[in-house]
Write a protein that holds these residues in place. Structure first.
Motif, mmCIF file in Angstrom:
data_model
loop_
_atom_site.group_PDB
_atom_site.id
_atom_site.type_symbol
_atom_site.label_atom_id
_atom_site.label_comp_id
_atom_site.label_asym_id
_atom_site.label_seq_id
_atom_site.Cartn_x
_atom_site.Cartn_y
_atom_site.Cartn_z
ATOM 1 N N PRO A 144 32.129 -45.913 22.901
ATOM 2 C CA PRO A 144 30.980 -46.297 22.076
ATOM 3 C C PRO A 144 29.692 -46.330 22.906
ATOM 4 O O PRO A 144 29.680 -46.847 24.015
ATOM 5 N N GLY A 145 28.642 -45.729 22.355
ATOM 6 C CA GLY A 145 27.340 -45.763 23.011
ATOM 7 C C GLY A 145 27.125 -44.648 24.019
ATOM 8 O O GLY A 145 26.047 -44.544 24.605
ATOM 9 N N ALA B 73 27.563 -44.928 13.446
ATOM 10 C CA ALA B 73 27.976 -45.186 14.829
ATOM 11 C C ALA B 73 28.002 -43.897 15.636
ATOM 12 O O ALA B 73 27.790 -43.903 16.835
ATOM 13 N N LEU B 74 28.256 -42.774 14.954
ATOM 14 C CA LEU B 74 28.440 -41.485 15.641
ATOM 15 C C LEU B 74 27.470 -40.456 15.094
ATOM 16 O O LEU B 74 27.466 -40.177 13.893
ATOM 17 N N LEU B 75 26.676 -39.888 15.982
ATOM 18 C CA LEU B 75 25.742 -38.829 15.581
ATOM 19 C C LEU B 75 26.200 -37.509 16.187
ATOM 20 O O LEU B 75 26.368 -37.409 17.403
ATOM 21 N N ARG C 252 19.592 -47.997 20.059
ATOM 22 C CA ARG C 252 20.388 -48.503 18.944
ATOM 23 C C ARG C 252 21.890 -48.411 19.199
ATOM 24 O O ARG C 252 22.688 -48.719 18.322
ATOM 25 N N GLY C 253 22.259 -47.947 20.391
ATOM 26 C CA GLY C 253 23.674 -47.949 20.757
ATOM 27 C C GLY C 253 24.516 -46.945 19.994
ATOM 28 O O GLY C 253 25.747 -47.058 19.964
ATOM 29 N N GLN C 254 23.857 -45.952 19.363
ATOM 30 C CA GLN C 254 24.635 -44.955 18.636
ATOM 31 C C GLN C 254 25.255 -43.976 19.639
ATOM 32 O O GLN C 254 24.680 -43.693 20.688
#
Ligand code: ATP
Ligand code: MG
Length: 271
Positions: free
Chosen positions: A54-55, A187-189, A217-219
Protein backbone atom coordinates in the motif's frame (compact mmCIF):
# COMPACT_ATOMS: atom_id res chain seq x y z
CA UNK A 1 19.25 -11.76 -11.23
CA UNK A 2 15.78 -12.24 -12.59
CA UNK A 3 12.68 -11.56 -10.54
CA UNK A 4 11.40 -15.09 -11.20
CA UNK A 5 14.45 -16.88 -9.86
CA UNK A 6 15.39 -14.90 -6.80
CA UNK A 7 12.98 -13.37 -4.35
CA UNK A 8 13.25 -9.62 -4.03
CA UNK A 9 14.67 -8.29 -0.77
CA UNK A 10 11.89 -8.43 1.79
CA UNK A 11 9.83 -10.68 -0.48
CA UNK A 12 8.53 -12.64 2.50
CA UNK A 13 6.81 -9.42 3.59
CA UNK A 14 4.80 -9.85 0.42
CA UNK A 15 3.07 -12.98 1.60
CA UNK A 16 -0.61 -12.19 2.06
CA UNK A 17 -2.20 -12.17 5.50
CA UNK A 18 0.91 -12.41 7.62
CA UNK A 19 -0.17 -11.93 11.20
CA UNK A 20 0.79 -8.43 12.19
CA UNK A 21 2.43 -7.90 8.83
CA UNK A 22 1.44 -5.53 6.12
CA UNK A 23 -0.64 -7.11 3.38
CA UNK A 24 0.12 -6.28 -0.24
CA UNK A 25 -2.55 -4.17 -1.84
CA UNK A 26 -1.92 -5.92 -5.14
CA UNK A 27 -0.32 -9.24 -5.86
CA UNK A 28 0.18 -11.28 -9.01
CA UNK A 29 0.96 -14.97 -8.57
CA UNK A 30 2.19 -16.86 -11.64
CA UNK A 31 -0.05 -14.82 -13.92
CA UNK A 32 -0.17 -15.75 -17.58
CA UNK A 33 -2.34 -14.41 -20.36
CA UNK A 34 -2.70 -16.08 -23.75
CA UNK A 35 -4.68 -14.76 -26.67
CA UNK A 36 -6.06 -17.42 -29.02
CA UNK A 37 -5.66 -16.22 -32.59
CA UNK A 38 -6.49 -18.14 -35.77
CA UNK A 39 -3.64 -20.63 -36.18
CA UNK A 40 -1.58 -19.37 -33.20
CA UNK A 41 -1.61 -18.49 -29.54
CA UNK A 42 -0.06 -15.22 -28.41
CA UNK A 43 1.60 -15.55 -24.99
CA UNK A 44 1.27 -11.93 -23.91
CA UNK A 45 2.09 -12.50 -20.20
CA UNK A 46 4.19 -15.51 -19.11
CA UNK A 47 4.29 -16.26 -15.41
CA UNK A 48 4.47 -12.90 -13.65
CA UNK A 49 4.63 -12.78 -9.85
CA UNK A 50 5.10 -9.71 -7.73
CA UNK A 51 3.51 -7.82 -4.88
CA UNK A 52 2.86 -4.13 -4.41
CA UNK A 53 2.55 -2.69 -0.93
CA UNK A 54 0.00 0.00 0.00
CA UNK A 55 1.21 3.48 -0.91
CA UNK A 56 3.93 2.31 -3.30
CA UNK A 57 4.50 3.84 -6.71
CA UNK A 58 5.59 1.14 -9.14
CA UNK A 59 6.27 1.26 -12.86
CA UNK A 60 6.01 -1.51 -15.42
CA UNK A 61 8.51 -0.59 -18.07
CA UNK A 62 9.26 -2.35 -21.32
CA UNK A 63 9.25 -2.09 -25.09
CA UNK A 64 6.20 -2.08 -27.35
CA UNK A 65 4.50 -5.48 -27.44
CA UNK A 66 6.18 -6.71 -24.24
CA UNK A 67 2.81 -7.28 -22.55
CA UNK A 68 2.57 -4.23 -20.26
CA UNK A 69 -1.01 -3.25 -21.14
CA UNK A 70 -2.20 -6.84 -21.01
CA UNK A 71 -0.63 -7.23 -17.57
CA UNK A 72 -2.15 -3.96 -16.34
CA UNK A 73 -5.63 -5.00 -17.53
CA UNK A 74 -5.30 -8.29 -15.67
CA UNK A 75 -3.90 -6.61 -12.53
CA UNK A 76 -6.76 -4.12 -12.54
CA UNK A 77 -9.45 -6.76 -12.99
CA UNK A 78 -10.45 -5.51 -16.44
CA UNK A 79 -9.48 -8.89 -17.85
CA UNK A 80 -8.97 -12.37 -16.39
CA UNK A 81 -5.61 -14.16 -16.40
CA UNK A 82 -5.38 -17.43 -18.37
CA UNK A 83 -3.54 -18.96 -15.40
CA UNK A 84 -2.46 -17.69 -12.03
CA UNK A 85 -4.23 -15.31 -9.74
CA UNK A 86 -4.41 -11.62 -8.93
CA UNK A 87 -5.16 -10.49 -5.40
CA UNK A 88 -6.40 -7.03 -4.54
CA UNK A 89 -6.22 -6.37 -0.80
CA UNK A 90 -5.87 -10.12 -0.34
CA UNK A 91 -9.01 -10.95 -2.38
CA UNK A 92 -8.46 -13.34 -5.29
CA UNK A 93 -10.26 -11.37 -7.96
CA UNK A 94 -11.04 -14.31 -10.25
CA UNK A 95 -13.24 -15.75 -7.52
CA UNK A 96 -15.43 -12.67 -7.35
CA UNK A 97 -18.74 -12.78 -9.17
CA UNK A 98 -19.51 -10.07 -11.73
CA UNK A 99 -21.20 -7.68 -9.34
CA UNK A 100 -18.46 -8.09 -6.71
CA UNK A 101 -15.82 -7.49 -9.40
CA UNK A 102 -17.64 -4.39 -10.64
CA UNK A 103 -17.89 -3.07 -7.10
CA UNK A 104 -14.20 -3.75 -6.40
CA UNK A 105 -13.15 -1.95 -9.59
CA UNK A 106 -15.48 0.95 -8.90
CA UNK A 107 -14.59 1.41 -5.23
CA UNK A 108 -10.93 0.45 -5.10
CA UNK A 109 -9.39 1.22 -8.50
CA UNK A 110 -9.03 4.11 -10.94
CA UNK A 111 -7.68 3.97 -14.50
CA UNK A 112 -5.97 6.49 -16.76
CA UNK A 113 -5.28 5.56 -20.39
CA UNK A 114 -3.09 7.02 -23.11
CA UNK A 115 -6.12 8.13 -25.12
CA UNK A 116 -7.83 10.08 -22.27
CA UNK A 117 -11.22 8.34 -22.93
CA UNK A 118 -13.31 11.40 -22.03
CA UNK A 119 -16.94 11.74 -23.07
CA UNK A 120 -16.95 14.51 -25.73
CA UNK A 121 -20.43 15.84 -24.94
CA UNK A 122 -19.76 16.24 -21.23
CA UNK A 123 -17.90 19.17 -19.68
CA UNK A 124 -15.01 18.84 -17.21
CA UNK A 125 -17.21 18.61 -14.11
CA UNK A 126 -19.53 16.06 -15.75
CA UNK A 127 -16.63 13.93 -16.98
CA UNK A 128 -15.04 13.93 -13.53
CA UNK A 129 -18.46 13.10 -12.00
CA UNK A 130 -18.94 10.04 -14.25
CA UNK A 131 -17.88 7.37 -11.72
CA UNK A 132 -20.57 8.68 -9.36
CA UNK A 133 -23.20 9.03 -12.11
CA UNK A 134 -22.52 5.47 -13.29
CA UNK A 135 -22.82 4.19 -9.72
CA UNK A 136 -26.23 5.89 -9.43
CA UNK A 137 -25.01 8.52 -6.96
CA UNK A 138 -25.97 12.18 -7.26
CA UNK A 139 -22.83 14.16 -8.12
CA UNK A 140 -24.69 17.38 -7.24
CA UNK A 141 -25.04 16.36 -3.59
CA UNK A 142 -23.09 18.62 -1.26
CA UNK A 143 -20.51 15.95 -0.42
CA UNK A 144 -19.84 14.71 -3.93
CA UNK A 145 -19.83 18.14 -5.58
CA UNK A 146 -17.26 19.25 -2.98
CA UNK A 147 -15.10 16.22 -3.83
CA UNK A 148 -15.40 16.92 -7.55
CA UNK A 149 -14.37 20.54 -7.00
CA UNK A 150 -11.44 19.51 -4.84
CA UNK A 151 -10.11 16.96 -7.34
CA UNK A 152 -10.48 19.45 -10.23
CA UNK A 153 -8.45 21.92 -8.16
CA UNK A 154 -5.81 19.26 -7.43
CA UNK A 155 -5.12 18.87 -11.17
CA UNK A 156 -5.20 22.67 -11.57
CA UNK A 157 -8.27 22.88 -13.76
CA UNK A 158 -10.29 25.27 -11.61
CA UNK A 159 -11.91 27.79 -13.96
CA UNK A 160 -12.24 25.26 -16.82
CA UNK A 161 -15.18 23.36 -15.33
CA UNK A 162 -17.57 24.20 -18.17
CA UNK A 163 -15.13 23.31 -20.97
CA UNK A 164 -15.87 20.27 -23.14
CA UNK A 165 -12.89 18.03 -24.05
CA UNK A 166 -12.49 19.68 -27.49
CA UNK A 167 -12.15 23.03 -25.71
CA UNK A 168 -9.14 21.80 -23.73
CA UNK A 169 -5.49 21.15 -24.57
CA UNK A 170 -4.29 17.54 -24.66
CA UNK A 171 -2.56 17.94 -21.31
CA UNK A 172 -5.71 19.44 -19.77
CA UNK A 173 -7.79 16.56 -21.16
CA UNK A 174 -5.45 14.06 -19.55
CA UNK A 175 -5.66 15.97 -16.26
CA UNK A 176 -9.46 15.57 -16.46
CA UNK A 177 -8.91 11.83 -16.92
CA UNK A 178 -6.60 11.78 -13.88
CA UNK A 179 -9.19 13.71 -11.84
CA UNK A 180 -11.89 11.26 -12.91
CA UNK A 181 -9.70 8.32 -11.86
CA UNK A 182 -9.02 9.95 -8.47
CA UNK A 183 -12.45 11.30 -7.56
CA UNK A 184 -13.62 8.10 -5.89
CA UNK A 185 -10.35 8.14 -3.89
CA UNK A 186 -9.39 4.66 -5.05
CA UNK A 187 -6.69 2.86 -3.14
CA UNK A 188 -5.13 1.76 -6.45
CA UNK A 189 -4.49 3.96 -9.46
CA UNK A 190 -3.54 2.28 -12.75
CA UNK A 191 -2.13 4.41 -15.56
CA UNK A 192 -1.26 3.02 -19.00
CA UNK A 193 1.14 5.33 -20.88
CA UNK A 194 -0.71 8.39 -19.53
CA UNK A 195 1.92 10.70 -21.02
CA UNK A 196 2.14 8.89 -24.36
CA UNK A 197 0.14 11.48 -26.29
CA UNK A 198 1.66 14.50 -24.57
CA UNK A 199 4.77 16.58 -25.03
CA UNK A 200 7.48 16.29 -22.39
CA UNK A 201 6.51 19.27 -20.21
CA UNK A 202 2.80 18.46 -20.31
CA UNK A 203 3.61 14.87 -19.47
CA UNK A 204 5.38 16.05 -16.32
CA UNK A 205 2.12 17.60 -15.05
CA UNK A 206 0.45 14.20 -15.29
CA UNK A 207 3.33 12.40 -13.59
CA UNK A 208 3.32 15.02 -10.85
CA UNK A 209 -0.44 14.55 -10.36
CA UNK A 210 0.13 10.78 -9.93
CA UNK A 211 3.06 11.47 -7.62
CA UNK A 212 0.93 13.78 -5.43
CA UNK A 213 -1.84 11.16 -5.31
CA UNK A 214 0.73 8.73 -3.97
CA UNK A 215 2.70 10.99 -1.63
CA UNK A 216 -0.07 13.26 -0.32
CA UNK A 217 -3.00 10.85 -0.31
CA UNK A 218 -1.27 7.50 0.10
CA UNK A 219 -2.75 6.06 -3.09
CA UNK A 220 -0.89 3.18 -4.69
CA UNK A 221 0.15 3.90 -8.27
CA UNK A 222 0.91 1.35 -11.00
CA UNK A 223 2.27 3.14 -14.05
CA UNK A 224 2.88 1.50 -17.42
CA UNK A 225 5.44 3.25 -19.57
CA UNK A 226 8.19 2.65 -22.11
CA UNK A 227 9.87 5.89 -20.98
CA UNK A 228 12.64 5.75 -18.36
CA UNK A 229 12.01 9.41 -17.41
CA UNK A 230 8.43 8.53 -16.48
CA UNK A 231 9.38 5.26 -14.78
CA UNK A 232 11.89 7.22 -12.66
CA UNK A 233 8.94 8.62 -10.65
CA UNK A 234 8.42 5.14 -9.23
CA UNK A 235 9.80 3.61 -6.05
CA UNK A 236 10.33 0.34 -7.92
CA UNK A 237 10.49 -0.47 -11.60
CA UNK A 238 9.62 -3.86 -13.03
CA UNK A 239 11.36 -4.33 -16.36
CA UNK A 240 9.02 -6.27 -18.64
CA UNK A 241 10.29 -8.12 -21.66
CA UNK A 242 8.48 -10.70 -23.73
CA UNK A 243 5.70 -11.11 -21.16
CA UNK A 244 8.06 -11.67 -18.23
CA UNK A 245 9.55 -9.62 -15.42
CA UNK A 246 13.16 -9.43 -16.55
CA UNK A 247 14.32 -7.45 -13.53
CA UNK A 248 13.15 -5.38 -10.62
CA UNK A 249 14.95 -2.11 -9.98
CA UNK A 250 14.56 -0.44 -6.61
CA UNK A 251 14.86 3.32 -6.82
CA UNK A 252 13.29 4.42 -3.56
CA UNK A 253 11.22 7.53 -3.04
CA UNK A 254 13.02 10.47 -4.57
CA UNK A 255 11.65 14.00 -4.83
CA UNK A 256 13.90 14.76 -7.80
CA UNK A 257 12.71 11.80 -9.96
CA UNK A 258 16.15 11.71 -11.57
CA UNK A 259 16.24 9.10 -14.32
CA UNK A 260 20.03 8.61 -14.28
CA UNK A 261 20.08 5.75 -11.70
CA UNK A 262 17.42 3.86 -13.66
CA UNK A 263 19.07 4.49 -17.02
CA UNK A 264 22.40 3.35 -15.54
CA UNK A 265 20.87 0.13 -14.26
CA UNK A 266 19.10 -0.52 -17.57
CA UNK A 267 22.40 -0.01 -19.38
CA UNK A 268 24.02 -2.65 -17.12
CA UNK A 269 21.25 -5.02 -18.19
CA UNK A 270 22.00 -4.20 -21.81
CA UNK A 271 18.65 -2.46 -22.30
N1 ATP B 1 -6.71 -8.65 -27.77
C1 ATP B 1 -5.60 -9.21 -28.25
N2 ATP B 1 -5.64 -10.28 -29.04
C2 ATP B 1 -4.52 -10.89 -29.49
N3 ATP B 1 -3.28 -10.48 -29.20
C3 ATP B 1 -3.16 -9.40 -28.41
C4 ATP B 1 -4.30 -8.71 -27.90
N4 ATP B 1 -3.87 -7.67 -27.13
C5 ATP B 1 -2.52 -7.72 -27.17
N5 ATP B 1 -2.09 -8.74 -27.94
C6 ATP B 1 -0.70 -9.13 -28.19
O1 ATP B 1 -0.08 -9.37 -26.94
C7 ATP B 1 1.24 -8.86 -26.90
C8 ATP B 1 1.37 -7.84 -25.78
O2 ATP B 1 0.57 -6.70 -26.10
P1 ATP B 1 0.42 -5.46 -25.13
O3 ATP B 1 -0.59 -4.56 -25.72
O4 ATP B 1 0.17 -5.97 -23.76
O5 ATP B 1 1.90 -4.84 -25.19
P2 ATP B 1 2.44 -3.45 -24.63
O6 ATP B 1 3.69 -3.76 -23.88
O7 ATP B 1 1.36 -2.74 -23.89
O8 ATP B 1 2.82 -2.66 -25.95
P3 ATP B 1 2.75 -1.06 -26.25
O9 ATP B 1 3.93 -0.44 -25.53
O10 ATP B 1 2.90 -0.98 -27.73
O11 ATP B 1 1.43 -0.54 -25.78
C9 ATP B 1 1.51 -8.30 -28.28
O12 ATP B 1 2.16 -9.29 -29.03
C10 ATP B 1 0.12 -8.04 -28.83
O13 ATP B 1 0.12 -8.16 -30.24
MG1 MG C 1 0.37 -0.93 -24.19
Amino acid sequence: MTAQQTPAPGADAHTASRPGGLQPILEARAVTKHYAMPGETVDAVRGVSFAVMPGEFVALMGPSGSGKSTLLQVLGGLDQPSEGEVFIEGEPISRLNDSQATKLRRDRTGFVFQSFNLVPLLDVTENVALPFTIAGQDPKSAELSARIKEVIASVELTGKERHKPDQLSAGEQQRVAVARAMVTRPALLFADEPTGNLDFTTGLDILNALWRACVDRGQTVVLVTHDAKAAAYADRVFVIEDGRVLDEIYLGRREDHAAAPLIGRLAQLGL
